[in-house]
Design an enzyme around this catalytic site. Structure first.
Site, PDB file in Angstrom:
ATOM      1  N   LYS A   1      50.743 -45.026  -5.518  1.00 13.22           N
ATOM      2  CA  LYS A   1      49.702 -45.272  -4.697  1.00 13.22           C
ATOM      3  C   LYS A   1      50.624 -46.701  -3.965  1.00 13.22           C
ATOM      4  O   LYS A   1      50.673 -46.831  -2.454  1.00 13.22           O
ATOM      5  CB  LYS A   1      48.558 -46.204  -5.169  1.00 13.22           C
ATOM      6  CG  LYS A   1      47.710 -45.074  -5.946  1.00 13.22           C
ATOM      7  CD  LYS A   1      46.446 -45.814  -6.281  1.00 13.22           C
ATOM      8  CE  LYS A   1      46.458 -46.966  -7.156  1.00 13.22           C
ATOM      9  NZ  LYS A   1      46.860 -46.617  -8.663  1.00 13.22           N
TER      10      LYS A   1
ATOM     11  N   ASN B   1      44.696 -53.053  -3.117  1.00  6.85           N
ATOM     12  CA  ASN B   1      45.477 -53.228  -4.623  1.00  6.85           C
ATOM     13  C   ASN B   1      46.942 -53.650  -4.500  1.00  6.85           C
ATOM     14  O   ASN B   1      47.569 -53.762  -5.296  1.00  6.85           O
ATOM     15  CB  ASN B   1      45.296 -51.817  -5.275  1.00  6.85           C
ATOM     16  CG  ASN B   1      45.195 -52.266  -6.780  1.00  6.85           C
ATOM     17  OD1 ASN B   1      44.973 -53.123  -7.372  1.00  6.85           O
ATOM     18  ND2 ASN B   1      46.254 -51.452  -7.342  1.00  6.85           N
TER      19      ASN B   1
ATOM     20  N   HIS C   1      43.106 -45.371 -17.506  1.00 10.69           N
ATOM     21  CA  HIS C   1      41.700 -46.347 -17.378  1.00 10.69           C
ATOM     22  C   HIS C   1      40.592 -45.738 -17.962  1.00 10.69           C
ATOM     23  O   HIS C   1      39.316 -45.939 -17.714  1.00 10.69           O
ATOM     24  CB  HIS C   1      41.555 -46.683 -15.884  1.00 10.69           C
ATOM     25  CG  HIS C   1      42.672 -47.299 -15.084  1.00 10.69           C
ATOM     26  ND1 HIS C   1      43.164 -48.365 -15.469  1.00 10.69           N
ATOM     27  CD2 HIS C   1      42.998 -46.780 -14.154  1.00 10.69           C
ATOM     28  CE1 HIS C   1      43.988 -48.891 -14.631  1.00 10.69           C
ATOM     29  NE2 HIS C   1      44.012 -47.793 -13.428  1.00 10.69           N
TER      30      HIS C   1
END
Length: 461
Positions: A153, A176, A222
């Site tokens: 990302k 982010n 996660h």
């Protein structure tokens, strides 16, 4: 900063005052909102008062770093018409009448008690990206690119931003990566906001309609925040469910979950671009975009910029001049012929695998807070490893996993691992920090871990 008249006179609670939380409070107060904010770290509470619009307003306008809410002495909390800030833990107050609870992405809403309290009061739980989505209506005409995926990302976000800058298109990146989006100045007309979006941020977003939405991949990560892998994949898919069908969706279909999302969007026709495996690209002119993982990142960025109308010549120029990201396969020094590479951003095994494939003669430093007990994704790179050095909470576990497969030493701390690896590495080899773990056992974040690696290398005799 980005503000909105939509928030004026409304009540918000903000939990978590790190970078995005602090920026959220400042934007809301500057917009005339009434804000109850909290962080268990008193230093973060006090830091809020040291920068505009709160700097110098004093305690009389409802500002207090204590746990007890302070009543505003005037109906209008600020002589400039700005909002009101008080400090109190949202868990201890009545949330009735609040229009939103803004939590930092790091707050585990799947198990934090504030979640049930907010839902019982009918208060939406949102993040700063949702506030940005609400503020868009009053911003100069612009476009938004949203990039998500388990790995790649940051590189893809930075690459799209760099290509746009190279092409002379006003742009900024946030989410982010970089500065919080609300802390940045609005772009002029025809600007492009490029947002890296984690699954946590997507969870806290309801109305972000990206002009271009990009999904790079979905691999296990996660899982402590989700009820299984399918729920994690569904969080990624929500980026597209918020998107207008006439806007561009770009999906790499290398893995089954990503391919399934692409199939669900197949009715979009020309507005859906699928990036399949097996493509061949000439990366020789892109020094910071080497390896098959960066070929995927580059192709996603190319498709996104084409969807934005960027000329191919400008895209080519941006790809050639891109310098990469700090903490992502970053060469920090070469000493006595040994290269030292900081890949601290590799916080899971899938993210560490590309670095193991990119070098030969590797002295691999790994460990930290493990997201998974497995290193299977890294196994194709094991033949490149001269020796491994494990650190952190997962250090003993990874030592036992690697013992017998590659020479391995349990070093416990990063500085010890750097010293041992440097003492054994020969000219032409690489000392690689690619931890395959989160950093929170020993460091504030992956950036602090990467900085510590650089400092340890610099301290070598």
């Amino acid at each position: 900063m980005i503000t909105s008249d939509l928030w004026r006179g409304k009540r918000f609670a903000v939990l978590g005052l790190a970078r995005s939380g602090a920026a959220t409070v400042r934007a809301l107060v500057a917009s005339g909102a009434e804000v109850i904010a909290w962080d268990s770290d008193e230093g973060r509470r006090l830091a809020l008062l040291q920068a505009p619009p709160l700097q110098g307003r004093g305690w009389g306008w409802g500002l207090s770093p204590s746990a007890a809410p302070v009543e505003s002495p005037h109906p209008n909390p600020s002589p400039e018409g700005e909002g009101l800030l008080t400090f109190a833990d949202p868990e201890t107050i009545d949330l009735t009448g609040f229009v939103g609870l803004i939590v930092s992405p790091g707050v585990p809403i799947n198990r934090h008690p504030i979640t049930a309290k907010a839902r019982a009061a009918g208060v939406p739980i949102i993040g700063d990206i949702e506030l940005f989505a609400q503020a868009r209506v009053a911003l100069p005409p612009h476009k938004v690119v949203g990039i998500t995926g388990t790995n790649g990302k940051s590189t893809t976000t930075a690459l799209i931003h760099h290509i746009l800058q190279t092409a002379g298109v006003p742009s900024l990146m946030g989410g982010n990566i970089g500065l919080p989006i609300l802390a940045q100045e609005p772009l002029p007309e025809s600007g492009v906001y490029v947002l890296e979006l984690s699954s946590y941020q997507i969870d806290l977003t309801q109305t972000l309609d990206c002009d271009v939405a990009v999904l790079l991949n979905i691999t296990p990560d996660h899982l402590d925040r989700y009820d299984g892998f399918d729920a994690y994949a569904a969080a990624k898919a929500r980026l597209f469910s918020m998107q207008s069908p006439t806007h561009a969706a770009i999906i790499s279909i290398f893995d089954a979950p990503s391919a399934a999302i692409a199939r669900s969007l197949s009715a979009r026709g020309e507005h859906l671009t699928k990036i399949a495996s097996g493509f061949c690209m000439d990366q020789s002119r892109w020094p910071s975009l080497q390896g098959p993982h960066n070929a995927q990142n580059a192709l996603a960025a190319i498709n996104a910029c084409e969807a934005l109308g960027v000329p191919n010549a400008a895209i080519d120029k941006g790809l050639e001049s891109f310098t990469g990201l700090a903490h992502r396969m970053e060469t920090v020094a070469t000493r006595n012929g040994v290269r030292f590479v900081n890949d601290s951003k590799a916080t899971n095994a899938e993210s560490a695998a590309p670095a193991l494939a990119a070098f030969d003669g590797i002295h691999w430093i790994l460990g930290g807070r493990a997201k998974s007990p497995s290193l299977d994704a890294c196994r194709p790179g094991f033949p490149h490893i001269r020796a491994a050095y494990t650190i952190g909470e997962a250090g003993q576990q990874f030592y036992e996993l690697l013992d017998g497969l590659v020479p391995v030493s349990y070093c416990e701390t990063l500085d010890r691992a750097v010293m041992m690896a440097a003492s054994k590495a020969q000219s032409g080899e690489t000392v690689l920090l690619s931890p395959a773990c989160a950093s929170f056992d020993q460091f504030r974040d992956f950036e602090a871990r990467g900085d510590a690696f650089r400092a340890a290398v610099e301290a070598l005799a």
